[in-house]
Write a protein that holds these residues in place. Structure first.
Motif, PDB file in Angstrom:
ATOM      1  N   LYS A  20       0.854  -1.185   0.000  1.00 36.80           N
ATOM      2  CA  LYS A  20       0.000   0.000   0.000  1.00 36.80           C
ATOM      3  C   LYS A  20       0.889   1.233   0.000  1.00 36.80           C
ATOM      4  O   LYS A  20       1.897   1.281   0.699  1.00 36.80           O
ATOM      5  N   ILE A  21       0.527   2.223  -0.800  1.00 41.32           N
ATOM      6  CA  ILE A  21       1.281   3.474  -0.802  1.00 41.32           C
ATOM      7  C   ILE A  21       1.069   4.164   0.533  1.00 41.32           C
ATOM      8  O   ILE A  21      -0.070   4.401   0.952  1.00 41.32           O
ATOM      9  N   VAL A  22       2.171   4.459   1.240  1.00 41.42           N
ATOM     10  CA  VAL A  22       2.079   5.148   2.527  1.00 41.42           C
ATOM     11  C   VAL A  22       2.596   6.583   2.445  1.00 41.42           C
ATOM     12  O   VAL A  22       2.370   7.380   3.353  1.00 41.42           O
ATOM     13  N   TYR A  23       3.309   6.887   1.349  1.00 40.39           N
ATOM     14  CA  TYR A  23       3.790   8.257   1.166  1.00 40.39           C
ATOM     15  C   TYR A  23       3.933   8.545  -0.319  1.00 40.39           C
ATOM     16  O   TYR A  23       4.386   7.711  -1.089  1.00 40.39           O
ATOM     17  N   GLY A  24       3.512   9.717  -0.692  1.00 38.97           N
ATOM     18  CA  GLY A  24       3.733  10.226  -2.037  1.00 38.97           C
ATOM     19  C   GLY A  24       3.937  11.729  -1.932  1.00 38.97           C
ATOM     20  O   GLY A  24       3.260  12.380  -1.135  1.00 38.97           O
ATOM     21  N   ASN A  25       4.872  12.250  -2.702  1.00 40.12           N
ATOM     22  CA  ASN A  25       5.068  13.698  -2.644  1.00 40.12           C
ATOM     23  C   ASN A  25       4.138  14.385  -3.649  1.00 40.12           C
ATOM     24  O   ASN A  25       3.427  13.738  -4.417  1.00 40.12           O
ATOM     25  N   ARG A  26       4.152  15.707  -3.632  1.00 40.55           N
ATOM     26  CA  ARG A  26       3.269  16.475  -4.517  1.00 40.55           C
ATOM     27  C   ARG A  26       3.536  16.178  -5.984  1.00 40.55           C
ATOM     28  O   ARG A  26       2.628  16.222  -6.810  1.00 40.55           O
ATOM     29  N   ARG A  27       4.778  15.898  -6.319  1.00 42.62           N
ATOM     30  CA  ARG A  27       5.147  15.695  -7.721  1.00 42.62           C
ATOM     31  C   ARG A  27       4.431  14.491  -8.323  1.00 42.62           C
ATOM     32  O   ARG A  27       4.041  14.530  -9.490  1.00 42.62           O
ATOM     33  N   ILE A  28       4.235  13.412  -7.564  1.00 41.78           N
ATOM     34  CA  ILE A  28       3.534  12.246  -8.115  1.00 41.78           C
ATOM     35  C   ILE A  28       2.085  12.618  -8.432  1.00 41.78           C
ATOM     36  O   ILE A  28       1.521  12.173  -9.425  1.00 41.78           O
ATOM     37  N   ALA A  29       1.488  13.472  -7.622  1.00 42.77           N
ATOM     38  CA  ALA A  29       0.127  13.937  -7.900  1.00 42.77           C
ATOM     39  C   ALA A  29       0.107  14.804  -9.159  1.00 42.77           C
ATOM     40  O   ALA A  29      -0.801  14.685  -9.990  1.00 42.77           O
ATOM     41  N   GLU A  30       1.122  15.654  -9.315  1.00 44.18           N
ATOM     42  CA  GLU A  30       1.204  16.505 -10.515  1.00 44.18           C
ATOM     43  C   GLU A  30       1.355  15.660 -11.777  1.00 44.18           C
ATOM     44  O   GLU A  30       0.726  15.941 -12.792  1.00 44.18           O
ATOM     45  N   ILE A  31       2.194  14.646 -11.720  1.00 38.78           N
ATOM     46  CA  ILE A  31       2.455  13.808 -12.901  1.00 38.78           C
ATOM     47  C   ILE A  31       1.216  13.001 -13.277  1.00 38.78           C
ATOM     48  O   ILE A  31       0.853  12.928 -14.447  1.00 38.78           O
ATOM     49  N   THR A  32       0.560  12.401 -12.297  1.00 40.62           N
ATOM     50  CA  THR A  32      -0.519  11.447 -12.580  1.00 40.62           C
ATOM     51  C   THR A  32      -1.912  12.058 -12.615  1.00 40.62           C
ATOM     52  O   THR A  32      -2.824  11.457 -13.182  1.00 40.62           O
ATOM     53  N   GLY A  33      -2.083  13.206 -11.985  1.00 39.45           N
ATOM     54  CA  GLY A  33      -3.419  13.797 -11.917  1.00 39.45           C
ATOM     55  C   GLY A  33      -4.265  13.251 -10.779  1.00 39.45           C
ATOM     56  O   GLY A  33      -5.359  13.740 -10.518  1.00 39.45           O
ATOM     57  N   TYR A  34      -3.775  12.227 -10.093  1.00 35.66           N
ATOM     58  CA  TYR A  34      -4.488  11.713  -8.918  1.00 35.66           C
ATOM     59  C   TYR A  34      -4.125  12.565  -7.715  1.00 35.66           C
ATOM     60  O   TYR A  34      -2.991  13.024  -7.593  1.00 35.66           O
ATOM     61  N   SER A  35      -5.064  12.755  -6.814  1.00 38.79           N
ATOM     62  CA  SER A  35      -4.737  13.448  -5.575  1.00 38.79           C
ATOM     63  C   SER A  35      -3.913  12.516  -4.696  1.00 38.79           C
ATOM     64  O   SER A  35      -3.937  11.288  -4.886  1.00 38.79           O
ATOM     65  N   LEU A  36      -3.194  13.091  -3.742  1.00 34.62           N
ATOM     66  CA  LEU A  36      -2.426  12.244  -2.821  1.00 34.62           C
ATOM     67  C   LEU A  36      -3.358  11.318  -2.053  1.00 34.62           C
ATOM     68  O   LEU A  36      -3.021  10.169  -1.788  1.00 34.62           O
ATOM     69  N   GLU A  37      -4.532  11.804  -1.698  1.00 35.84           N
ATOM     70  CA  GLU A  37      -5.493  10.970  -0.969  1.00 35.84           C
ATOM     71  C   GLU A  37      -5.902   9.755  -1.809  1.00 35.84           C
ATOM     72  O   GLU A  37      -6.003   8.643  -1.296  1.00 35.84           O
ATOM     73  N   GLU A  38      -6.131   9.978  -3.114  1.00 29.26           N
ATOM     74  CA  GLU A  38      -6.489   8.859  -3.986  1.00 29.26           C
ATOM     75  C   GLU A  38      -5.341   7.864  -4.082  1.00 29.26           C
ATOM     76  O   GLU A  38      -5.558   6.646  -4.005  1.00 29.26           O
ATOM     77  N   LEU A  39      -4.123   8.353  -4.243  1.00 32.38           N
ATOM     78  CA  LEU A  39      -2.968   7.462  -4.348  1.00 32.38           C
ATOM     79  C   LEU A  39      -2.729   6.691  -3.059  1.00 32.38           C
ATOM     80  O   LEU A  39      -2.402   5.507  -3.089  1.00 32.38           O
ATOM     81  N   LEU A  40      -2.894   7.365  -1.908  1.00 25.46           N
ATOM     82  CA  LEU A  40      -2.645   6.700  -0.626  1.00 25.46           C
ATOM     83  C   LEU A  40      -3.672   5.614  -0.325  1.00 25.46           C
ATOM     84  O   LEU A  40      -3.445   4.780   0.551  1.00 25.46           O
ATOM     85  N   SER A  41      -4.767   5.608  -1.047  1.00 27.00           N
ATOM     86  CA  SER A  41      -5.776   4.569  -0.811  1.00 27.00           C
ATOM     87  C   SER A  41      -5.583   3.370  -1.751  1.00 27.00           C
ATOM     88  O   SER A  41      -6.431   2.491  -1.805  1.00 27.00           O
ATOM     89  N   THR A  42      -4.447   3.350  -2.485  1.00 24.79           N
ATOM     90  CA  THR A  42      -4.220   2.264  -3.444  1.00 24.79           C
ATOM     91  C   THR A  42      -2.864   1.600  -3.197  1.00 24.79           C
ATOM     92  O   THR A  42      -2.097   2.030  -2.353  1.00 24.79           O
ATOM     93  N   ASN A  43      -2.599   0.596  -4.016  1.00 22.91           N
ATOM     94  CA  ASN A  43      -1.272  -0.037  -3.991  1.00 22.91           C
ATOM     95  C   ASN A  43      -0.408   0.463  -5.141  1.00 22.91           C
ATOM     96  O   ASN A  43       0.691  -0.008  -5.335  1.00 22.91           O
ATOM     97  N   GLY A  44      -0.921   1.389  -5.939  1.00 26.15           N
ATOM     98  CA  GLY A  44      -0.165   1.965  -7.043  1.00 26.15           C
ATOM     99  C   GLY A  44      -0.387   1.292  -8.375  1.00 26.15           C
ATOM    100  O   GLY A  44       0.052   1.791  -9.411  1.00 26.15           O
ATOM    101  N   ARG A  45      -1.074   0.155  -8.393  1.00 28.85           N
ATOM    102  CA  ARG A  45      -1.270  -0.564  -9.663  1.00 28.85           C
ATOM    103  C   ARG A  45      -2.150   0.218 -10.628  1.00 28.85           C
ATOM    104  O   ARG A  45      -2.111  -0.026 -11.828  1.00 28.85           O
ATOM    105  N   ILE A  46      -2.918   1.181 -10.136  1.00 28.57           N
ATOM    106  CA  ILE A  46      -3.756   1.988 -11.031  1.00 28.57           C
ATOM    107  C   ILE A  46      -2.906   2.794 -12.009  1.00 28.57           C
ATOM    108  O   ILE A  46      -3.404   3.243 -13.033  1.00 28.57           O
ATOM    109  N   LEU A  47      -1.618   2.962 -11.679  1.00 22.35           N
ATOM    110  CA  LEU A  47      -0.725   3.723 -12.547  1.00 22.35           C
ATOM    111  C   LEU A  47      -0.128   2.886 -13.667  1.00 22.35           C
ATOM    112  O   LEU A  47       0.426   3.431 -14.616  1.00 22.35           O
TER     113      LEU A  47
END
Length: 188
Positions: free
Chosen positions: A75-102
């Protein structure tokens, strides 16, 4: 029973942080008080150093140009702002996943294999080139590095990602132009 934390000054003038625990026991008509002092100066110093180190890490991770992901227990436990900028997902959305959505379907096996090998914690950091799927469906070209470290029962996987989409698209355009020129009349 009472517990409190305080500072005391030893006879030699050195200040120490202590936990003070007072408890009493009644034995017949006599009441006994027990006072237990536990020196926690080193523990408090280490905690303060850890908090400072974490603050420095967050400052660095939030201000670098690359994306940073930390995955623990799949499970993603940390992501910086840049990953949100690159993917368009909010940090909250990313933190609720395992990253496979990418992962794109055509790259998922390669990404899963990199992740699996990294989690062995025996291989050196691995570099990779792939494309990510953004929230809006856009595909972004990225270079990255993945490394895992075991902390007791927890495996922390650190992923650094650099968005190279602009460079990759320019390179593809250049290759297409070269191809067109090679096929043009008068080119041997």
């Amino acid at each position: 029973m009472a517990d409190l934390q305080c500072r005391i000054r030893r006879k030699d003038g050195v200040d120490r942080n202590v936990y003070l625990r007072i408890t009493s026991v009644q034995h017949g008509e006599i009441r006994y008080l027990f006072i237990i002092l536990t020196d926690v100066t080193e523990l408090i110093s280490k905690d303060a150093a850890l908090v400072e180190s974490e603050q420095r890490f967050r400052m660095m991770a939030d201000n670098i140009r690359d994306a940073v992901l930390i995955i623990e227990n799949d499970k993603i436990v940390y992501g910086n702002r840049r990953i949100a900028e690159i993917t368009g997902y909010s940090l909250e959305e990313l933190l609720s996943t395992n990253g496979r959505i990418l992962s794109l379907p055509e790259t998922r096996l390669m990404v899963d294999e990199l992740y699996r090998k990294s989690r062995s914690c025996t291989d050196p950091p691995a570099t990779f080139q792939t494309r990510l799927r953004c929230k809006n469906g856009e595909k972004r070209y990225v270079y990255g590095q993945i490394n895992s470290v075991r902390h007791g029962n927890i495996i922390s996987t650190y992923i650094l990602i650099a968005d190279v989409t602009t460079f990759a698209r320019r390179e593809l355009e250049l290759l297409n132009r070269i191809h067109v020129l090679e096929k043009s009349p008068g080119n041997p």
